[in-house]
Design an enzyme around this catalytic site. Sequence first.
Site, PDB file in Angstrom:
ATOM      1  N   SER A 275       0.800  -1.226   0.000  1.00 40.21           N
ATOM      2  CA  SER A 275       0.000   0.000   0.000  1.00 40.21           C
ATOM      3  C   SER A 275       0.830   1.272   0.000  1.00 40.21           C
ATOM      4  O   SER A 275       0.357   2.319  -0.445  1.00 40.21           O
ATOM      5  CB  SER A 275      -0.952   0.003   1.200  1.00 40.21           C
TER       6      SER A 275
ATOM      7  N   HIS B  87      -0.308   6.357   5.914  1.00 45.06           N
ATOM      8  CA  HIS B  87       0.156   6.088   4.555  1.00 45.06           C
ATOM      9  C   HIS B  87       0.495   7.405   3.851  1.00 45.06           C
ATOM     10  O   HIS B  87       0.017   8.471   4.256  1.00 45.06           O
ATOM     11  CB  HIS B  87      -0.909   5.344   3.750  1.00 45.06           C
TER      12      HIS B  87
END
Length: 281
Positions: A37, A262
């Site tokens: 990711s 992220h």
Amino acid sequence: MKRLLHGMVGAIVLAGTVLAAAPARAAAVEYVALGDSMASGPLIPNITGPIGCGRSTHNYAHELAAELGANLRDATCSGARTKHMTEPQSTSVGGVDTGTVPPQFDALSASTTLVTLTIGGNDVGLVGIAEDCINLDPTATPCKGEFEDEVAQRTRDLGPSLDAVLDGIRARSPKARIVLTGYGLYIKKDGCWPLQPVLPTDANFLQGSVNAMNDVIRQRTTAHGGTYIDLVAPSAGHDACQSSSRRWVEGYVPVHAAAPLHPNAQGEAAYAGIIGGALDS
């Protein structure tokens, strides 16, 4: 007539010389992006590919491909581990099954000339541990003691897995330049509690674990003749403790369209620039 023929022959020879001297047009880079990711860019608009992979049209692979004018095959997928290079991966969104995607190595071929890979975070399990380390009580016991040994062992185990991955890429794409990135700076020294709700000791433990994982990735990459890209140093001043306009990674509660813990679109674009600069050098 002889003069005419002589002139025609001379023109043909001259044209042939000019054509021979013209540089051949460079073949387009055949680029395959692999990884988890951090590379796929979940929740950054716009989604492309299998929905469960959280793959963005503005992840670093797409930004880099545009910069290079490359033909891109993006196989990145949220949740991927080293084993998913050669095994199918089951995906889900919010606990809802979204199907299975093929092994990422299926994107590789003998004509591939560039491979980027970001992998290891899910093998070590750092996002899940970071979530378990949330603490709203400044007097609480740090989580470091609970997870330190587990993270250290998983980090050691990552090395042989990376060896197999790197050997697999080289076997499938012998002409490719192989580039592995580390993971970036997620939280500054001592953190910024309560903006990011982890205690100072745990902030240092979590980023220290990222750094230790990066060391393993760097060592294995260079041992296999690949190129390692450090993302920690250039990320200074862009961690989740910074203002929304400066941060490259989101904290526990994102302020941009991106997954918690992220990179956001600004981060992915910055990573593309860093990788592109390393390729140029």
